[in-house]
Write a protein that holds these residues in place. Structure first.
Motif, PDB file in Angstrom:
ATOM      1  N   ALA A  42      85.458  73.898 -46.986  1.00  0.00           N
ATOM      2  CA  ALA A  42      84.875  74.628 -45.864  1.00  0.00           C
ATOM      3  C   ALA A  42      85.709  74.430 -44.600  1.00  0.00           C
ATOM      4  N   ILE A  43      86.171  73.216 -44.362  1.00  0.00           N
ATOM      5  CA  ILE A  43      87.000  72.945 -43.189  1.00  0.00           C
ATOM      6  C   ILE A  43      88.300  73.729 -43.258  1.00  0.00           C
ATOM      7  N   LEU A  44      88.926  73.764 -44.433  1.00  0.00           N
ATOM      8  CA  LEU A  44      90.166  74.530 -44.588  1.00  0.00           C
ATOM      9  C   LEU A  44      89.949  76.012 -44.344  1.00  0.00           C
ATOM     10  N   GLU A  45      88.894  76.567 -44.940  1.00  0.00           N
ATOM     11  CA  GLU A  45      88.633  78.001 -44.779  1.00  0.00           C
ATOM     12  C   GLU A  45      88.275  78.347 -43.333  1.00  0.00           C
ATOM     13  N   PHE A  46      87.483  77.512 -42.686  1.00  0.00           N
ATOM     14  CA  PHE A  46      87.127  77.770 -41.295  1.00  0.00           C
ATOM     15  C   PHE A  46      88.360  77.637 -40.408  1.00  0.00           C
ATOM     16  N   GLY A  47      89.224  76.685 -40.724  1.00  0.00           N
ATOM     17  CA  GLY A  47      90.474  76.516 -39.986  1.00  0.00           C
ATOM     18  C   GLY A  47      91.400  77.705 -40.129  1.00  0.00           C
ATOM     19  N   ARG A  48      91.390  78.365 -41.273  1.00  0.00           N
ATOM     20  CA  ARG A  48      92.203  79.578 -41.446  1.00  0.00           C
ATOM     21  C   ARG A  48      91.664  80.721 -40.599  1.00  0.00           C
ATOM     22  N   ALA A  49      90.341  80.810 -40.535  1.00  0.00           N
ATOM     23  CA  ALA A  49      89.728  81.892 -39.760  1.00  0.00           C
ATOM     24  C   ALA A  49      89.851  81.658 -38.259  1.00  0.00           C
ATOM     25  N   PHE A  50      89.696  80.402 -37.835  1.00  0.00           N
ATOM     26  CA  PHE A  50      89.743  80.049 -36.412  1.00  0.00           C
ATOM     27  C   PHE A  50      90.669  78.846 -36.226  1.00  0.00           C
ATOM     28  N   PRO A  51      91.972  79.064 -36.261  1.00  0.00           N
ATOM     29  CA  PRO A  51      92.911  77.929 -36.195  1.00  0.00           C
ATOM     30  C   PRO A  51      92.888  77.175 -34.871  1.00  0.00           C
ATOM     31  N   GLU A  52      92.398  77.792 -33.814  1.00  0.00           N
ATOM     32  CA  GLU A  52      92.394  77.131 -32.508  1.00  0.00           C
ATOM     33  C   GLU A  52      91.186  76.217 -32.303  1.00  0.00           C
ATOM     34  N   GLU A  53      90.248  76.204 -33.242  1.00  0.00           N
ATOM     35  CA  GLU A  53      89.014  75.420 -33.097  1.00  0.00           C
ATOM     36  C   GLU A  53      89.152  74.039 -33.721  1.00  0.00           C
ATOM     37  N   ALA A  54      88.634  73.040 -33.013  1.00  0.00           N
ATOM     38  CA  ALA A  54      88.574  71.673 -33.539  1.00  0.00           C
ATOM     39  C   ALA A  54      87.144  71.406 -34.008  1.00  0.00           C
ATOM     40  N   ILE A  55      87.020  70.913 -35.208  1.00  0.00           N
ATOM     41  CA  ILE A  55      85.708  70.660 -35.806  1.00  0.00           C
ATOM     42  C   ILE A  55      85.299  69.219 -35.531  1.00  0.00           C
ATOM     43  N   ARG A  56      84.078  69.056 -35.011  1.00  0.00           N
ATOM     44  CA  ARG A  56      83.555  67.717 -34.730  1.00  0.00           C
ATOM     45  C   ARG A  56      82.653  67.214 -35.849  1.00  0.00           C
ATOM     46  N   ALA A  57      81.890  68.097 -36.474  1.00  0.00           N
ATOM     47  CA  ALA A  57      80.966  67.689 -37.537  1.00  0.00           C
ATOM     48  C   ALA A  57      80.669  68.905 -38.414  1.00  0.00           C
ATOM     49  N   ILE A  58      80.217  68.625 -39.626  1.00  0.00           N
ATOM     50  CA  ILE A  58      79.897  69.704 -40.564  1.00  0.00           C
ATOM     51  C   ILE A  58      78.716  69.275 -41.434  1.00  0.00           C
ATOM     52  N   HIS A  59      77.832  70.233 -41.713  1.00  0.00           N
ATOM     53  CA  HIS A  59      76.705  70.000 -42.633  1.00  0.00           C
ATOM     54  C   HIS A  59      76.596  71.201 -43.559  1.00  0.00           C
ATOM     55  N   ALA A  60      76.394  70.926 -44.837  1.00  0.00           N
ATOM     56  CA  ALA A  60      76.229  71.981 -45.837  1.00  0.00           C
ATOM     57  C   ALA A  60      74.757  72.156 -46.165  1.00  0.00           C
ATOM     58  N   THR A  61      74.388  73.374 -46.526  1.00  0.00           N
ATOM     59  CA  THR A  61      73.050  73.583 -47.057  1.00  0.00           C
ATOM     60  C   THR A  61      73.001  72.950 -48.445  1.00  0.00           C
ATOM     61  N   GLU A  62      71.805  72.767 -48.942  1.00  0.00           N
ATOM     62  CA  GLU A  62      71.647  72.064 -50.209  1.00  0.00           C
ATOM     63  C   GLU A  62      72.365  72.757 -51.369  1.00  0.00           C
TER      64      GLU A  62
END
Length: 142
Positions: A42-62
């Motif tokens: 998910a981090i890789l895919e989100f980074g491809r879509a928004f390369p300028e964004e830094a991710i602080r935390a992530i939570h997945a649905t069940e």
């Protein structure tokens, strides 16, 4: 010394059974790994879509169908997984409404700009649901 024919068949049947059990066990483990939410992907895919964004935390649905991402500037991201396809969204905190949910692990989210995303999102823990609700409402400050 030669084994009787009955023993040969018994040994062959036992070996085939063990091979079948081994194959089923490996197949079940692979299915469980595919079914588990993968935050790294998910981090890789989100980074491809928004390369300028830094991710602080992530939570997945069940079920692993959605990943909520807390970004560095108090914005919120959402990545939906549909098989091999991903859809990534970025929202301003506070532009999302929460509705009454059936339990503490579920969030009823209303996206004002994307009606197709509205719905119930179930998390594995109430703590994860609480974190995401704070992100969405824009009230998470560190």
């Amino acid at each position: 010394m030669e084994l009787p024919v009955e023993w040969s068949w018994l040994i062959a049947l036992g070996a085939a059974s063990l091979a079948g059990l081994f194959y089923l066990r490996m197949n079940r483990q692979a299915e469980e790994e595919r079914a588990a939410p993968d935050p790294g992907n998910a981090i890789l895919e989100f980074g491809r879509a928004f390369p300028e964004e830094a991710i602080r935390a992530i939570h997945a649905t069940e079920d692993g169908g959605a990943f909520f991402v807390r970004l560095h500037d108090e914005r919120v991201g959402l990545m939906l997984s549909r098989g091999a396809h991903y859809a990534c969204y970025r929202f301003e905190a506070g532009q999302i409404r929460l509705d009454h949910a059936p339990d503490a692990q579920t969030l009823a989210i209303i996206f004002t700009q994307f009606d197709k995303l509205n719905g119930l999102y179930h998390f594995s823990t109430s703590e994860a649901a609480g974190d995401v609700s704070l992100w969405l409402l824009g009230s998470f400050r560190t």
